[in-house]
Structures are given as C-alpha cells and as structure tokens.
Design an enzyme around this catalytic site. Structure first.
Site, mmCIF file in Angstrom:
data_model
loop_
_atom_site.group_PDB
_atom_site.id
_atom_site.type_symbol
_atom_site.label_atom_id
_atom_site.label_comp_id
_atom_site.label_asym_id
_atom_site.label_seq_id
_atom_site.Cartn_x
_atom_site.Cartn_y
_atom_site.Cartn_z
ATOM 1 N N GLU A 25 3.537 42.476 -8.669
ATOM 2 C CA GLU A 25 4.244 43.186 -7.591
ATOM 3 C C GLU A 25 4.192 44.698 -7.810
ATOM 4 O OE1 GLU A 25 8.397 43.865 -7.619
ATOM 5 O OE2 GLU A 25 8.774 42.514 -9.292
ATOM 6 N N LYS A 160 18.267 39.749 -14.311
ATOM 7 C CA LYS A 160 19.224 40.620 -15.002
ATOM 8 C C LYS A 160 20.641 40.202 -14.665
ATOM 9 C CE LYS A 160 16.827 44.995 -15.571
ATOM 10 N NZ LYS A 160 15.652 45.059 -14.700
HETATM 11 N N1 PSU Z 1 14.762 43.079 -10.935
HETATM 12 C C1 PSU Z 1 14.206 43.715 -11.987
HETATM 13 N N2 PSU Z 1 13.218 44.615 -11.755
HETATM 14 C C2 PSU Z 1 12.749 44.877 -10.508
HETATM 15 C C3 PSU Z 1 13.337 44.178 -9.399
HETATM 16 C C4 PSU Z 1 14.329 43.285 -9.660
HETATM 17 O O1 PSU Z 1 14.609 43.495 -13.113
HETATM 18 O O2 PSU Z 1 11.841 45.710 -10.343
HETATM 19 C C5 PSU Z 1 12.808 44.407 -8.017
HETATM 20 C C6 PSU Z 1 11.807 43.319 -7.619
HETATM 21 O O3 PSU Z 1 10.807 43.900 -6.804
HETATM 22 C C7 PSU Z 1 12.645 42.364 -6.800
HETATM 23 C C8 PSU Z 1 13.550 43.349 -6.088
HETATM 24 O O4 PSU Z 1 11.900 41.584 -5.891
HETATM 25 O O5 PSU Z 1 13.877 44.315 -7.062
HETATM 26 C C9 PSU Z 1 14.786 42.673 -5.530
HETATM 27 O O6 PSU Z 1 15.458 43.543 -4.679
HETATM 28 P P1 PSU Z 1 16.675 42.987 -3.787
HETATM 29 O O7 PSU Z 1 17.753 42.626 -4.772
HETATM 30 O O8 PSU Z 1 17.059 44.146 -2.893
HETATM 31 O O9 PSU Z 1 16.154 41.811 -3.035
#
Ligand code: PSU
Ligand code: MN
Length: 309
Positions: A25, A160
């Site tokens: 990603e 996390k």
């Molecule tokens: N968690 C991490 N590192 C990240 C992300 C999440 O430890 O880089 C990023 C990923 O791209 C994940 C996104 O898909 O954040 C999720 O965002 P949201 O909670 O807004 O869906």
C-alpha cells in the site's frame, strides 16, 4: 485488463507467467511514516520481496490512473508529499479518478486495486479497525468492510492498540474474515507480540496459509483473510511505553476534535513523535518482516496446483 489500471512491466510479466506477486500500500508511505524514512522503507520493502522470490507491486492512484507497481520516483514523490497527498480509501476512489488526481491508497483501496490486477497477497504494517469509542463515533475503518468482500490475503502485524482490538475481531468474525496467526495463537498488537485476544487458527508454515486461501476462494467465499505476523521479539517495544504514548495521542485527538479520515494519520504521527525514533524503528522492522512472509506466502500460493473450476 481493466481500462483504468496500469501494471508496471515487471508486475505484468510476473502475473502473465503466474509467478508470485505481492501488493504493497502507499498510505503507509504518505501518512504512516515521516519523510525520508517512508520512501527509504518502501524501497527496502520492495527489495525484501524480490530477494524472497516475488515481485513487489506498490499500489497508488497517479493522475487518475490505478497503478500496480510504481517507479522509484513515484514512491519518492508520495513520500515527500506526505500528508499533502490525498489518503484514498474505497469511498474516495471515484472522485480521484474523475479529477485525474494523485493519492495514496489505504489497505481498503489497495485491496480493490490488487484484486483488479489479479494479485492475491498483500503485505503491510497494520490494518485499520474499529476505533476505541466507535460505539458512539461509528468510526470503523473501511479496511474491515473491504476484508469482508475482496479476495486478498493481507499480511500485517495485527493492529495498533489505537484501536479496540476486541471489537475489531468481533467485526471480522461477523463478516466472515478468517484471522490466521503466523506461529502465534494470539493477535499481535503491532508494536508488541501479543494482545490477549486469540486468532482463529495458528499456522506454522506459509504453505499452510496458502492452502487456507485456496480453500476460502474455492468455496466461493469472496472475503479476504488477515494473516497476523508478530513483530520479531528483538524489535518489539516495551508495552508500558507504547501504551503511554497511545493513551496520550488518543487524549490529544479527543481534545483537538480530530475525527474521520484524519484520525488514524494523526494518531500514527503522534505515537511516532512521542516515542522519538524508537517506534519508527520498530515499525520499519515489522513491515520488512511482513514483506518476507508475504513473499513466502505468495510463492507457496503460486506453487499450488490450479483449482479445478
Ligand atoms: N495503521 C498503521 N499504519 C498505517 C495505517 C494504519 O499502523 O499506515 C493506514 C493504512 O493505510 C490503513 C489506514 O489502511 O491507515 C486506515 O485508515 P482509517 O482508520 O481512516 O480507515
Ligand atoms: Mn475512520
């Protein structure tokens, strides 16, 4: 080939020959780590996948085109732009394509593009999940819904604990997403190896994981899978230290009224700042570790006899 999709030549060649490919990603580059370590890490992750016998396909949207496989310059462009580049999840894709814009794809959007390209394995750091407080805020990452509907196996170090891991597992169960632990029976919590929550099954070999993927899709079940790979012990963070940083980041987010798609990038950046470089070093190591497992799973999956239709 999909009309909106561009495959990098190496990715196109590998897919045509049914050789292993691992999707990566780009939100982790732009919104998950600071420049310049973000781009450096993304390039190291690609090399790690090559060394382990697969072809990397870093995914993003560039000038309105869906890309599976980026050039070094494109990775550096996303890393340098950081939070200035759009964070693109499922609901943002059409808008960006219509405007011919550039954006970094989350786990959800990366899964969509990987599936369009025919890539079945995707390695990253952590997935989004059910946020703490979600019963009031409704903040549930679109990553979970995507896992429920798109047939890609996502190798990650769990999620996390900025998230509610128990509710995240409940959501995945409701939506039929298998959660497999690689050499662990517990869901890892990203910076630490355990969380107190059990995975559905422990898998000790990449070939066992590949067989579950094949069975899932042979059954006609269209969901993805979570392959949870704990951070190597020598790179794990002391739990009290990371918990304190997460608690402070969550309190700051609440005080500042941060919500919606800004929430996760804000929390990630604050945790990195509050722990100095230490959590970043751990983060980089666990992503490299996931790249190695992703490559091994892709190699095993490519080596299985083709399904009988
Ligand atoms: N968690 C991490 N590192 C990240 C992300 C999440 O430890 O880089 C990023 C990923 O791209 C994940 C996104 O898909 O954040 C999720 O965002 P949201 O909670 O807004 O869906
Ligand atoms: Mn959200």
């Amino acid at each position: 080939m999909h009309a909106l999709l561009d495959l990098h030549p190496d990715v196109a060649t590998a897919l045509a020959a049914r050789r292993p490919v691992v999707a990566l990603e780009s939100t982790i580059i732009s919104h998950g780590m600071p420049w310049p370590r973000n781009a450096e890490t993304a390039l190291r992750v690609e090399d790690e996948i090559r060394v382990h016998g697969a072809v990397p396909a870093t995914i993003a949207i560039i000038d309105g085109r869906l890309k599976a496989g980026l050039s070094r310059e494109q990775i550096e462009q996303l890393g340098r732009a950081g939070h200035a580049v759009a964070k693109v999840s499922r609901r943002d894709m059409a808008l960006l394509v219509a405007r011919q814009g550039t954006g970094a794809t989350t786990v959800a959007a990366t899964m969509i593009i990987a599936a369009l390209a025919g890539i079945r394995v995707f390695a990253t750091g952590g997935i989004g999940g059910v946020h703490r407080g979600a019963p009031l805020t409704f903040d549930v990452s679109a990553d979970l819904q995507e896992l429920a509907r798109t047939p890609v196996a996502v190798v990650c170090a769990g999620a996390k604990s900025i998230l509610d891991l128990g509710l995240t597992l409940e959501y995945l169960e409701t939506h039929g997403v298998p959660v497999l632990g690689y050499r662990t029976a517990e869901l890892p919590a990203f910076f630490t190896r355990d969380s107190g929550f059990a995975v559905d099954a422990r898998m000790d070999a990449p070939s066992d994981i590949a067989r579950v993927m094949q069975a899932q899709w042979a059954l006609g079940l269209s969901a993805g899978l979570v392959i949870a790979n704990p951070i190597p012990p020598e790179h794990a963070m002391p739990r009290e230290r990371i918990d304190a940083a997460i608690a402070q980041a969550l309190a700051e987010a609440k005080a500042q009224g941060i919500s919606g798609k800004a929430s996760t990038p804000f929390l990630l950046a604050r945790v990195t700042d509050l722990t100095g470089g230490d959590s970043l070093a751990s983060n980089i190591e666990l992503v490299l570790n996931n790249a190695r497992l992703g490559a091994a799973v892709a190699v095993a999956f490519a080596g299985l006899p083709r399904e009988v239709a």
